[in-house]
Design a protein around this motif. Structure first.
Motif, short mmCIF file in Angstrom:
data_model
loop_
_atom_site.label_atom_id
_atom_site.label_comp_id
_atom_site.label_asym_id
_atom_site.label_seq_id
_atom_site.Cartn_x
_atom_site.Cartn_y
_atom_site.Cartn_z
N ARG A 247 -30.33 -29.96 49.95
CA ARG A 247 -30.81 -30.20 51.31
C ARG A 247 -29.85 -29.62 52.34
NH1 ARG A 247 -29.92 -36.14 53.79
NH2 ARG A 247 -30.50 -34.88 55.59
N THR A 248 -30.40 -29.35 53.53
CA THR A 248 -29.59 -29.05 54.69
C THR A 248 -29.57 -30.29 55.58
OG1 THR A 248 -31.42 -28.19 56.04
CG2 THR A 248 -30.28 -26.61 54.60
N PHE A 249 -28.76 -30.24 56.64
CA PHE A 249 -28.62 -31.38 57.53
C PHE A 249 -28.96 -30.98 58.96
CE2 PHE A 249 -26.12 -32.37 53.85
CZ PHE A 249 -26.31 -33.74 53.65
N GLN A 250 -29.50 -31.93 59.71
CA GLN A 250 -29.85 -31.69 61.12
C GLN A 250 -28.63 -31.24 61.92
OE1 GLN A 250 -31.77 -34.88 63.22
NE2 GLN A 250 -33.24 -35.27 61.60
N ILE A 251 -27.54 -31.98 61.76
CA ILE A 251 -26.32 -31.67 62.49
C ILE A 251 -25.45 -30.82 61.57
CG2 ILE A 251 -24.27 -32.61 63.63
CD1 ILE A 251 -25.91 -35.17 64.14
N VAL A 252 -25.35 -29.54 61.91
CA VAL A 252 -24.61 -28.63 61.04
C VAL A 252 -23.11 -28.79 61.27
CG1 VAL A 252 -26.50 -26.99 60.86
CG2 VAL A 252 -24.88 -26.75 62.72
N GLN A 253 -22.37 -28.88 60.19
CA GLN A 253 -20.92 -29.07 60.27
C GLN A 253 -20.24 -28.11 59.29
OE1 GLN A 253 -20.73 -33.40 59.54
NE2 GLN A 253 -20.14 -33.64 61.68
N PRO A 254 -20.09 -26.85 59.69
CA PRO A 254 -19.40 -25.90 58.81
C PRO A 254 -17.93 -26.26 58.67
CG PRO A 254 -19.76 -24.92 60.97
CD PRO A 254 -20.49 -26.24 60.97
N PHE A 255 -17.31 -25.73 57.62
CA PHE A 255 -15.87 -25.90 57.46
C PHE A 255 -15.20 -24.96 58.46
CE2 PHE A 255 -17.83 -26.79 53.32
CZ PHE A 255 -17.40 -28.10 53.13
N ALA A 256 -14.78 -25.52 59.59
CA ALA A 256 -14.35 -24.72 60.73
C ALA A 256 -13.13 -23.86 60.43
CB ALA A 256 -14.06 -25.64 61.92
N GLY A 257 -12.29 -24.28 59.48
CA GLY A 257 -11.09 -23.52 59.16
C GLY A 257 -11.33 -22.37 58.21
N LEU A 258 -12.58 -22.22 57.75
CA LEU A 258 -12.92 -21.15 56.80
C LEU A 258 -13.83 -20.13 57.47
CD1 LEU A 258 -13.76 -23.30 53.63
CD2 LEU A 258 -11.54 -22.34 54.29
N ASN A 259 -13.86 -18.92 56.92
CA ASN A 259 -14.80 -17.94 57.44
C ASN A 259 -16.17 -18.12 56.81
OD1 ASN A 259 -14.77 -16.62 54.91
ND2 ASN A 259 -13.17 -15.18 55.54
N VAL A 260 -17.12 -17.29 57.20
CA VAL A 260 -18.50 -17.43 56.74
C VAL A 260 -18.58 -17.29 55.22
CG1 VAL A 260 -20.77 -16.31 56.76
CG2 VAL A 260 -19.55 -16.73 58.91
N ARG A 261 -17.92 -16.28 54.67
CA ARG A 261 -17.94 -16.04 53.22
C ARG A 261 -17.43 -17.27 52.46
NH1 ARG A 261 -17.20 -10.85 51.16
NH2 ARG A 261 -16.19 -10.35 53.16
N GLU A 262 -16.32 -17.83 52.92
CA GLU A 262 -15.71 -18.96 52.24
C GLU A 262 -16.57 -20.21 52.35
OE1 GLU A 262 -11.04 -17.62 52.91
OE2 GLU A 262 -12.14 -18.69 54.49
#
Length: 251
Positions: free
Chosen positions: A80-95
């Motif tokens: 599943r995905t989530f309504q509120i997106v919370q990427p790992f801010a310390g990582l780049n897109v690939r990571e």
């Protein structure tokens, strides 16, 4: 592929889902729609193991998912995905994408290579080395989609993946979602963008106050009086019909 049977969940005195049953066919794009607070995300949480139903069953490919942890359900092929997106801010897109890829790939190199392939599928190829924290809203939505897709799902649950996007961004992501289905992934989506629901979905269910009130093709539910009332309020269906009748008389 997915069978929801008599699913019920309460939070104190609030009925979040009430005797909900439906079946998602393999290879389809289906939609679960309804007003805010209808219980849609609670159903996703019950399917994916984040909430345990008070009663009812969730079966995926004939197997009950009740009692399984979210990571086990993900291993079986439900992501599943989530309504509120919370990427790992310390990582780049690939990571970020590689985090999902590690579910089935122990090696870092294999996970990063898979992440790169997924990024290109969702339109993030040119931003692979960009910090996740620097992405736009549209970019973060695509990253959330990519992180889920990297787990190699059989069934993908998309929770308002188009929320916050402008019309042109919605037009750009619709073919991405369609392409995921064409690659063999079954999709069940929660969405308020009705243009997307109409364009993408083979079938839709409408939830209101925790209960299913309508089911059918998107065009069928769009004209259902109960659905119109749920979205626009009491008496809306009658008012719309009266306007149609008046228009027909003057035509």
């Amino acid at each position: 592929m997915l069978e929801i049977s008599h699913l019920a969940k309460r939070f104190g005195g609030v009925v979040a889902t009430n005797d909900v049953s439906f079946t998602v066919q393999a290879g389809s794009i289906s939609a679960l729609i309804g007003p805010n607070g209808a219980g849609k995300t609670t159903i996703f949480a019950q399917i994916s193991g984040f909430h345990k139903p008070d009663s009812g069953d969730v079966r995926f490919e004939g197997r009950s998912l009740l009692g399984l942890a979210p990571e086990k359900i993900c291993l079986l092929g439900v992501t599943r995905t989530f309504q509120i997106v919370q990427p790992f801010a310390g990582l780049n897109v690939r990571e970020n994408i590689a985090v999902g890829a590690h579910l089935h790939r122990a090696g870092r190199r294999a996970a990063l290579e898979h992440a790169e392939a997924i990024a290109h599928r969702v339109g993030l190829g040119p931003q692979l080395d960009k910090p996740a924290a620097a992405l736009t809203v549209a970019g973060r939505k695509r990253l959330e989609l990519a992180k889920a897709l990297a787990t190699d799902p059989k069934l993908l649950l998309l929770d308002e993946v188009m929320a916050g996007l402008n019309p042109s961004e919605i037009d750009e992501i619709i073919p991405v979602i369609r392409g995921i289905r064409q690659a063999g992934v079954t999709i069940l989506l929660i969405e308020h963008v009705m243009r997307a629901v109409m364009n993408l979905s083979d079938h839709a269910w409408v939830l209101n106050n925790g209960s299913l009130i309508a089911s059918g093709t998107p065009s069928q539910i769009a004209s259902d009086p109960q659905v119109i009332e749920a979205y626009l309020g009491h008496g809306a269906a009658a008012r719309m019909q009266a306007q149609k009748d008046m228009g027909a008389q003057h035509a």
